[in-house]
Design an enzyme around this catalytic site. Sequence first.
Site, PDB file in Angstrom:
ATOM      1  N   ARG A   1      42.781 -59.359   0.574  1.00 39.59           N
ATOM      2  CA  ARG A   1      43.703 -58.584   1.397  1.00 39.59           C
ATOM      3  C   ARG A   1      43.674 -57.103   1.058  1.00 39.59           C
ATOM      4  O   ARG A   1      43.940 -56.265   1.917  1.00 39.59           O
ATOM      5  CB  ARG A   1      45.131 -59.128   1.275  1.00 39.59           C
ATOM      6  CG  ARG A   1      45.297 -60.519   1.852  1.00 39.59           C
ATOM      7  CD  ARG A   1      44.824 -60.598   3.285  1.00 39.59           C
ATOM      8  NE  ARG A   1      45.022 -61.903   3.884  1.00 39.59           N
ATOM      9  CZ  ARG A   1      44.163 -62.911   3.792  1.00 39.59           C
ATOM     10  NH1 ARG A   1      43.045 -62.764   3.105  1.00 39.59           N
ATOM     11  NH2 ARG A   1      44.434 -64.053   4.353  1.00 39.59           N
TER      12      ARG A   1
ATOM     13  N   ASP B   1      57.817 -54.852 -25.214  1.00 35.71           N
ATOM     14  CA  ASP B   1      59.272 -55.013 -25.151  1.00 35.71           C
ATOM     15  C   ASP B   1      59.704 -55.802 -26.382  1.00 35.71           C
ATOM     16  O   ASP B   1      59.051 -56.787 -26.737  1.00 35.71           O
ATOM     17  CB  ASP B   1      59.689 -55.755 -23.875  1.00 35.71           C
ATOM     18  CG  ASP B   1      61.159 -55.518 -23.509  1.00 35.71           C
ATOM     19  OD1 ASP B   1      62.024 -55.781 -24.370  1.00 35.71           O
ATOM     20  OD2 ASP B   1      61.433 -55.077 -22.385  1.00 35.71           O
TER      21      ASP B   1
ATOM     22  N   LEU C   1      58.139 -49.441 -30.818  1.00 40.63           N
ATOM     23  CA  LEU C   1      57.111 -48.695 -31.551  1.00 40.63           C
ATOM     24  C   LEU C   1      57.595 -47.309 -31.959  1.00 40.63           C
ATOM     25  O   LEU C   1      58.331 -46.657 -31.225  1.00 40.63           O
ATOM     26  CB  LEU C   1      55.856 -48.552 -30.682  1.00 40.63           C
ATOM     27  CG  LEU C   1      55.209 -49.858 -30.219  1.00 40.63           C
ATOM     28  CD1 LEU C   1      53.944 -49.559 -29.419  1.00 40.63           C
ATOM     29  CD2 LEU C   1      54.875 -50.763 -31.402  1.00 40.63           C
TER      30      LEU C   1
ATOM     31  N   CYS D   1      60.815 -30.914 -19.399  1.00 37.72           N
ATOM     32  CA  CYS D   1      61.104 -29.770 -18.512  1.00 37.72           C
ATOM     33  C   CYS D   1      62.206 -30.158 -17.520  1.00 37.72           C
ATOM     34  O   CYS D   1      63.060 -29.350 -17.161  1.00 37.72           O
ATOM     35  CB  CYS D   1      59.861 -29.374 -17.713  1.00 37.72           C
ATOM     36  SG  CYS D   1      58.470 -28.827 -18.712  1.00 37.72           S
TER      37      CYS D   1
ATOM     38  N   CYS E   1      81.517 -48.508 -17.814  1.00 39.31           N
ATOM     39  CA  CYS E   1      80.997 -49.815 -17.389  1.00 39.31           C
ATOM     40  C   CYS E   1      80.900 -49.928 -15.883  1.00 39.31           C
ATOM     41  O   CYS E   1      80.030 -50.600 -15.355  1.00 39.31           O
ATOM     42  CB  CYS E   1      81.889 -50.938 -17.884  1.00 39.31           C
ATOM     43  SG  CYS E   1      81.984 -51.008 -19.664  1.00 39.31           S
TER      44      CYS E   1
ATOM     45  N   CYS F   1      55.385 -29.465 -23.564  1.00 40.94           N
ATOM     46  CA  CYS F   1      54.146 -29.303 -22.795  1.00 40.94           C
ATOM     47  C   CYS F   1      53.657 -27.868 -22.729  1.00 40.94           C
ATOM     48  O   CYS F   1      52.668 -27.582 -22.066  1.00 40.94           O
ATOM     49  CB  CYS F   1      54.314 -29.856 -21.382  1.00 40.94           C
ATOM     50  SG  CYS F   1      55.366 -28.855 -20.307  1.00 40.94           S
TER      51      CYS F   1
END
Lengths: 259, 66
Positions: free
Chosen positions: A12, A60, A108, A173, A185, A245
Amino acid sequence: MLTDQQFMRYSRQLLIAEIGENRQTQLLNAHIIIIGLGGLGSPAAHYLASAGIGKLTIIDDDIVHISNLQRQTLYNSFDIDKLKTEAAQKRLRAINPDCQITIITQRLNQAQLTKQIKQADVVLDCTDNMPSRLLINRVCVSLSKTCISASAIGFHGQITIFQPPYQHGCYACLYPDGQEVTRNCQTAGVLGPVVGMMGTLQALEAIKKICQIPSLLDSHIQLFNGLDLSWQTLMRSRSRHCPVCNHHPTNEGDNETTR
Amino acid sequence: MSITINDIETEFYQPQTIIALLEQLKQPTIGIALAINQTIIPKDEWATYQVQDNDSIIIFQAIAGG
């Protein structure tokens, strides 16, 4: 060269002009890291495995909770109390046995994340907290890795792509405070279809990225409003003093922001 | 000058910086981002960027959930 089985499985999408056999081969050779296997990561992992991404590393540290089942589409009632990575791996292998699934069942640190992200073509930030997002951003920028980042709350979603040379900035940024507005909540929930949609779009954008199809999200962030089904498309801007960055050169020279 | 903020048109009677505008609106500045005419203005420019007549401003929250 695709096998007969692959031709059938991916038929497909092979029919789509922008995909075809060459692009399908690129998908089969791709390695994508999905960090977070919750509301975003579940549909993202499902669609990427089924599209034929060759290797998925899924990360996870949590177990499946009954409240997850409202939106985390990889799991069912029999998975409650199981590790998300193990339940997800089983499900994804059943969807597409050709997809190589590597699981990491821990949170991690920077060094570990760096080692993993180095090996990937694209990173999907499917996490649910700001400290993780900031860390993922730092590592992706340092490694010049494309990061497809989405989030959702209530009826609202956001999605964008951060990639070198960071002409339109990085996550820091966009959200330099590194904090969210304090919520209670009543405002901290999310609807399944909203977060599911954002994770699905992350998968779509990852497929486009591997197939070198340009995306508006490279330079823009899109905000989704599920109440009136509307999108806001906003051009992102690099912050001149971004500590994350700023060392990346831009097309216009040092520290110029394109508007 | 006339400014639209999140689709609501408002009148202001003198030019202002983004920071001054947010103060007038009593809008807390932590955890939000802002775009003027569909372009995000980085936070480190809010103290100097002058809002213009007919600007359309979108204020939105950082969302980390997923």
